[in-house]
Design an enzyme around this catalytic site. Structure first.
Site, PDB file in Angstrom:
ATOM      1  CG  HIS A 296      80.587  64.593  10.481  1.00  0.00           C
ATOM      2  ND1 HIS A 296      81.524  63.753  11.093  1.00  0.00           N
ATOM      3  CD2 HIS A 296      80.357  65.549  11.604  1.00  0.00           C
ATOM      4  CE1 HIS A 296      81.885  64.196  12.098  1.00  0.00           C
ATOM      5  NE2 HIS A 296      80.928  65.052  12.704  1.00  0.00           N
ATOM      6  CB  SER A 297      78.045  62.998  12.881  1.00  0.00           C
ATOM      7  OG  SER A 297      77.430  62.611  14.381  1.00  0.00           O
ATOM      8  CE1 TYR A 298      69.994  61.398  14.374  1.00  0.00           C
ATOM      9  CE2 TYR A 298      69.547  62.428  12.177  1.00  0.00           C
ATOM     10  CZ  TYR A 298      69.173  61.562  13.448  1.00  0.00           C
ATOM     11  OH  TYR A 298      67.881  61.237  13.515  1.00  0.00           O
ATOM     12  CB  ALA A 327      75.250  58.921  14.502  1.00  0.00           C
TER      13      ALA A 327
END
Length: 425
Positions: A296-298, A327
């Site tokens: 997720h994300s980073y 990201a």
């Protein structure tokens, strides 16, 4: 009362007669100038020391959920044990810093609560990092299911985003304000175990040990003499005034009360280092033929960095990768063309979007397909994509199984053909 009347009282003179002969523009400028003088005078009369002694409660907070008078109900929602109400951030009006510190204290309790769920509800064990850590160095950890290293078929690796979240969490805000299912990785772990996966839960934000800096003894200030020059005393007063204003700003804004320093965990000082370390010491040594990664994300950026460092190993061992609002950036991270091609075939990114779940979206980069997560909230993208992600993994696993069977049949056919030729001879 007008500014000019204030100045009459302030200076003991009247400027009204003089102002009559000025133009409108000059009158306005004069009004503003005098207003600044008056405001500066009034502010100078404020005792900042007394202001900073505002009725702010001490930063001492409960150490358990029970002491906070909160508990998770049968639906995994955090509720007050007496009123049944959700968590209220602004427990005390006009005390933002205190409210923020209270929220952070509750967040630390939530972190420990999730660790307990991983250990007791999911039967996972903590593995200390680095694996060869000494007693006097800072350490981190990850969580492993009982068969994480021995499962011969499937392994699921979970990588969260950046921030305060720790192992087992997607978003602290969701845990506190919504429920455990949306904010933690527990549903993913339980579903994976039911479908025969071994599971590794990474902890990419556990990068350092924070310790308080030793306090420096202040140097004794020289006694002020009566014959000190007035100019020097004025400079000293200005300096003291500046200190008071800086301290007042510190009072108004949430920040640490004491100066601290961070001691990085060896080879785990960042999310990228952590993911690489866990790959080298755990994932690469796992028995599973098919590794599945959810980031997720980073965490997506950390995975792409892993590919940059271990491209061939990842391609040989990883079956599919599910990203949620990742990201990563293939240009800034300088990924190779072969990595981009592999991501196009083996990755999918569920991103925040107003479109319905799983609707394909326009690609932004030539890396992996983007589909809607069915929500515009970044922190909810993992939970909203829950079922879709496991379907995605199942499709890839079935595909890998078919390819393996075809390869096996091809080898068997060739072997039988050679055998018949040998018998003919």
């Amino acid at each position: 009362m007008s500014v000019l009347h204030l100045t009459k009282t302030f200076y003991g003179i009247s400027l009204l007669g003089y102002v009559k002969h000025l133009s409108l523009e000059l009158k306005t400028i004069l009004n503003v100038y005098i207003a600044c003088i008056v405001c500066e005078y009034l502010l100078s009369r404020i005792d900042l020391d007394e202001l900073m002694k505002k009725d702010e409660p001490p930063f001492t907070f409960p150490k358990t959920l029970e002491e906070f008078e909160y508990a998770f109900n049968e639906y995994g929602q955090l509720r007050h044990i007496k009123t049944g109400e959700p968590f209220v951030f602004n427990a005390r009006e006009d005390l933002h810093r205190w409210n923020q510190k209270r929220y952070e204290a509750l967040g630390e309790i939530i972190t420990q609560y999730v660790y307990e769920l991983l250990e007791k509800k999911c039967n996972m064990t903590k593995e200390i990092l680095p694996v060869d850590a000494t007693e006097d160095e800072p350490t981190g950890f990850i969580y492993l299911s009982p068969d994480a290293l021995s499962n011969p078929s499937k392994l699921l690796v979970l990588i969260q985003g950046s921030g305060v979240v720790r192992a087992g969490q997607w978003a602290r805000r969701l845990i506190i304000n919504q429920d455990l299912n949306s904010g933690t990785q527990i549903p993913f772990i339980e579903r994976a175990m039911q479908e025969g996966y071994g599971v590794m839960v990474l902890n990419p934000n556990e990068n350092y040990l924070e310790v308080e800096k030793p306090t420096k003894s202040p140097l004794p200030s020289p006694t002020e003499t009566s014959d000190e020059p007035a100019e020097k005393r004025e400079r000293k007063d200005d300096k003291e005034g500046k200190k008071k204003k800086e301290f007042y700003e510190k009072y108004r804004n949430p920040q640490r009360e004491t100066e601290t320093e961070r001691i990085l965990i060896r080879e785990n000082g960042s999310s990228e280092e952590h993911v690489l370390y866990v790959w080298d010491h755990f994932v690469s040594k796992a028995a599973a033929k098919n590794v599945f990664i959810m980031a997720h994300s980073y965490g997506g950026l950390s995975f792409v960095e892993l590919m940059n460092q271990r491209e061939l190993e990842v391609k040989n061992k990883v079956c599919a990768v599910a990203l949620t609002d990742s990201a990563h950036n293939i240009w800034l991270q300088e990924t190779t063309k072969s990595t981009q091609d592999w991501m196009q075939e083996h990755c999918r990114n569920w991103v925040s979007s107003p479109e319905p779940l799983d609707i394909p979206l326009e690609p932004m980069m030539p890396d992996c397909p983007r589909v809607s997560a069915g929500t515009e909230r970044h922190e909810l993208t993992s939970w909203m994509s829950f079922d879709s992600i496991f379907r995605f993994f199942s499709e890839f696993h079935a595909k890998e199984g078919e390819e393996a069977e075809e390869t096996s049949n091809s080898v068997t056919t060739r072997s039988g053909s050679h055998k018949n030729k040998h018998q003919d001879l």
